[in-house]
Design a protein around this motif. Structure first.
Motif, PDB file in Angstrom:
ATOM      1  N   GLY A 110       0.683  -0.866  -0.177  1.00  0.00           N
ATOM      2  CA  GLY A 110       0.037  -0.446   0.319  1.00  0.00           C
ATOM      3  C   GLY A 110       0.727   1.078   0.583  1.00  0.00           C
ATOM      4  O   GLY A 110       0.585   2.019  -1.055  1.00  0.00           O
ATOM      5  N   LYS A 114       0.827   4.135  -2.601  1.00  0.00           N
ATOM      6  CA  LYS A 114       0.654   5.848  -2.095  1.00  0.00           C
ATOM      7  C   LYS A 114       2.025   6.376  -2.931  1.00  0.00           C
ATOM      8  O   LYS A 114       1.555   7.535  -3.216  1.00  0.00           O
ATOM      9  N   LYS A 124      -6.498   7.951  -3.742  1.00  0.00           N
ATOM     10  CA  LYS A 124      -6.183   7.563  -2.528  1.00  0.00           C
ATOM     11  C   LYS A 124      -6.646   7.592  -0.690  1.00  0.00           C
ATOM     12  O   LYS A 124      -6.088   7.039   0.459  1.00  0.00           O
ATOM     13  N   ASP A 126      -9.246   5.296  -0.604  1.00  0.00           N
ATOM     14  CA  ASP A 126      -9.805   4.230  -0.882  1.00  0.00           C
ATOM     15  C   ASP A 126      -8.630   3.130  -0.085  1.00  0.00           C
ATOM     16  O   ASP A 126      -8.586   2.934   0.506  1.00  0.00           O
ATOM     17  N   LEU A 127      -7.290   3.647  -1.071  1.00  0.00           N
ATOM     18  CA  LEU A 127      -6.266   3.595  -0.447  1.00  0.00           C
ATOM     19  C   LEU A 127      -5.717   3.972   1.214  1.00  0.00           C
ATOM     20  O   LEU A 127      -5.284   2.333   2.101  1.00  0.00           O
ATOM     21  N   LEU A 148      -6.836  -4.336  -2.310  1.00  0.00           N
ATOM     22  CA  LEU A 148      -5.238  -4.000  -2.382  1.00  0.00           C
ATOM     23  C   LEU A 148      -5.252  -3.911  -4.446  1.00  0.00           C
ATOM     24  O   LEU A 148      -4.845  -3.532  -4.599  1.00  0.00           O
ATOM     25  N   LEU A 151      -7.643  -1.843  -6.031  1.00  0.00           N
ATOM     26  CA  LEU A 151      -6.824  -0.736  -6.276  1.00  0.00           C
ATOM     27  C   LEU A 151      -5.621  -0.584  -6.879  1.00  0.00           C
ATOM     28  O   LEU A 151      -4.997   0.197  -7.956  1.00  0.00           O
ATOM     29  N   TYR A 152      -4.737  -1.346  -7.602  1.00  0.00           N
ATOM     30  CA  TYR A 152      -3.817  -1.414  -7.815  1.00  0.00           C
ATOM     31  C   TYR A 152      -4.489  -1.553  -9.702  1.00  0.00           C
ATOM     32  O   TYR A 152      -4.079  -1.230 -10.403  1.00  0.00           O
ATOM     33  N   SER A 155      -5.743   1.606 -10.759  1.00  0.00           N
ATOM     34  CA  SER A 155      -4.162   2.696 -11.104  1.00  0.00           C
ATOM     35  C   SER A 155      -3.931   2.526 -11.779  1.00  0.00           C
ATOM     36  O   SER A 155      -3.954   3.238 -12.549  1.00  0.00           O
TER      37      SER A 155
END
Length: 519
Positions: A110, A114, A124, A126-127, A148, A151-152, A155
């Motif tokens: 994580g 960031k 950001k 959410d992360l 995670l 989120l990747y 991104s």
């Protein structure tokens, strides 16, 4: 005569004591069998819970289950139980260390994400929320890993869009690429998929070990996510197939149990016949004692009565053996049904968890059309096999367009969410609800009789009508119309969908806030 009376009285007392001793022995035997069944059930549950964690533990649990199938003294198994307890304790320590390692890896990954430039504020946040939420169990850690990875993925998609005129190597430095490569390798190593998906994942892992350029790294990450989703869908379908098989086993067990009940009734009738014959012999003995003063002249008849008593005793022993075998069969069936039920509940929960992740409507948080089609087809196949009552109902919000026009789409969305939650709260755990269209919901109610389904649907209609809505400082009353039908004859899911739509149209044309059946 008094001597004979005393003998008969003593024989009667001895018979009563014998019957009492038999009952006591049977109670003790049943209690012992129940304890063994409970121990077997515990070992079975422990095996399922610990399966795959440790090879030695799996072996010991399997050996213990085999030992329990043998007619041995339970106390002799205490050393084996002590070994299993030690292995479970050791595994608990290993799991705790593994959970801590995963937690550290999540935090490290994580923090790496960031540092990526160009990420939007929402991603950001959410992360940050993900990193602030500490894992409480290994399952929770797995859920955070999935979040995670998602989120990747977001991104990577955003970065791929924003790099039309910028080289990707300028956006991701070498450390981030290396970190992403390691995380993908670790994720693939943790997965255990069979078949084509598993082979493709191993191929991707080999490519990552050799090293790939940045653009290829992004493509491989998306490919891994797609393969994970495809394999998850395949596992869900396999689970559904397993459930169908378990349901078939349950139906078979129910049938055999009913047969055993019939056998038990027959044994009860035979026992009653034996008692009647025994009573007749006792009456004959009493009558003979009163009528014959010289017992020598009555000896031949007493001899015949003794033979009859012996025959009755042999028949009674045979009945006891049949009763014992029947009790053991029923106990086995009970244990089998309990195990199958627990397995069914476990798979049902797993399916529900998967469906909630993949098939939820983003606004109302109930199931979407894809989930509805899948569940309707599944319930249709069950109906074809078991012919249980299967109800389908279509619900529409009355004058919903006017709510949007008068108070705005935000108010309409709020109404949809509240009504969907209310309908869901009125349903049973085995019922199903999905958003069918913009302002329509479809529910499936399996294995429910006419009285209960009518009460349930009317309760939904009345509860929604009593909801207190307030938009733009105005109190608003919202009602729903319901059309419902049942699977019958040669019905297909398409027939049911058409008939519920027709029933709903009739309900709305009848003045709205109505509930109409079509058979």
């Amino acid at each position: 005569m008094s001597d004979i009376s005393a003998v008969v009285s003593e024989v009667s007392k001895l018979k009563q004591r014998l019957d009492q001793a038999q009952l006591s022995y049977r109670d003790a035997s049943l209690k012992s069998r129940r304890e063994i069944v409970i121990l077997k059930r515990l070992i079975t549950r422990l095996s399922v819970a610990c399966r795959g964690l440790d090879e030695e533990l799996d072996t010991k649990l399997t050996e213990l289950r085999c030992e329990l199938e043998q007619p041995k003294d339970i106390s002799k198994l205490i050393p084996r139980l002590a070994i299993i307890e030690r292995l479970v304790t050791r595994q608990a320590g290993i799991t705790e260390k593994e959970n801590l390692r995963i937690e550290n890896q999540i935090h490290q990954s994580g923090e790496t994400l960031k540092r990526v430039r160009g990420l939007p504020a929402q991603l950001k946040r959410d992360l940050r929320n993900l990193l602030n939420n500490t894992s409480t169990s290994l399952t929770h850690s797995h859920q955070r890993i999935i979040a995670l990875v998602e989120l990747y993925e977001r991104s990577l998609k955003l970065l791929s869009v924003s790099t039309e005129n910028v080289e990707l190597k300028d956006m991701l430095d070498h450390d981030i690429q290396h970190q992403l490569t390691n995380e993908l390798q670790h994720l693939i190593s943790e997965l255990d998929f069979d078949g084509e998906s598993g082979d493709k994942l191993l191929t991707i892992r080999n490519r990552l070990l050799i090293g790939v350029p940045p653009q290829a790294l992004l493509e491989l990450a998306l490919e891994v996510i797609r393969l994970v989703l495809d394999s998850t869908h395949q596992e869900r379908r396999s689970s559904q197939k397993f459930l169908d098989g378990v349901n078939g086993d349950l139906a078979t067990l129910q049938k055999t149990t009913n047969q055993y009940v019939g056998q038990s009734s027959a044994l009860y009738e035979h026992r009653g016949g034996l008692n009647n014959e025994l009573s007749t012999i006792v009456s004959t003995v009493k009558k003979g004692l009163n009528e014959h003063k010289n017992l020598e002249t009555w000896r031949p008849q007493i001899t015949e009565l003794t033979k009859e008593l012996q025959v009755l005793t042999d028949r009674n022993r045979a009945l006891e053996k049949r009763e014992k075998a029947l009790i053991e069969q029923l106990s086995y069936n009970e244990n089998k049904i309990t195990t199958l039920f627990e397995q069914t509940q476990d798979y049902r929960q797993r399916l529900n968890d998967q469906e909630r992740k993949m098939f939820l409507d983003h606004l109302t948080k109930v199931y979407n059309c894809a989930a509805l089609n899948d569940r309707l087809e599944h319930e249709y196949r069950r109906w074809l096999r078991y012919q249980h009552p299967l109800c389908v109902a279509l619900i529409d919000i009355d004058n919903f367009k006017e709510i949007n026009d008068s108070y705005g789409h935000v108010a309409g969305d709020k109404a949809l969410k509240i009504i969907a939650r209310t309908i869901h709260q009125c349903l049973e755990e085995t019922d199903f609800i999905a958003r069918y269209k913009s302002d329509e919901f479809m529910i499936i109610m399996p294995d429910i009789n006419e009285d209960n389904r009518t009460k349930s649907l009317n309760k939904i209609r009345e509860t929604v009508a009593q909801l207190p809505f307030r938009f733009k400082e105005q109190n608003v009353s919202i009602t729903i119309s319901i059309g419902a039908t049942l699977f019958e004859g040669n019905d297909t899911p398409a027939d049911i969908t058409e008939r519920t739509s027709k029933a709903l149209d009739n309900a709305k044309n009848s003045g709205r806030n109505r509930f109409i059946w079509i058979y």
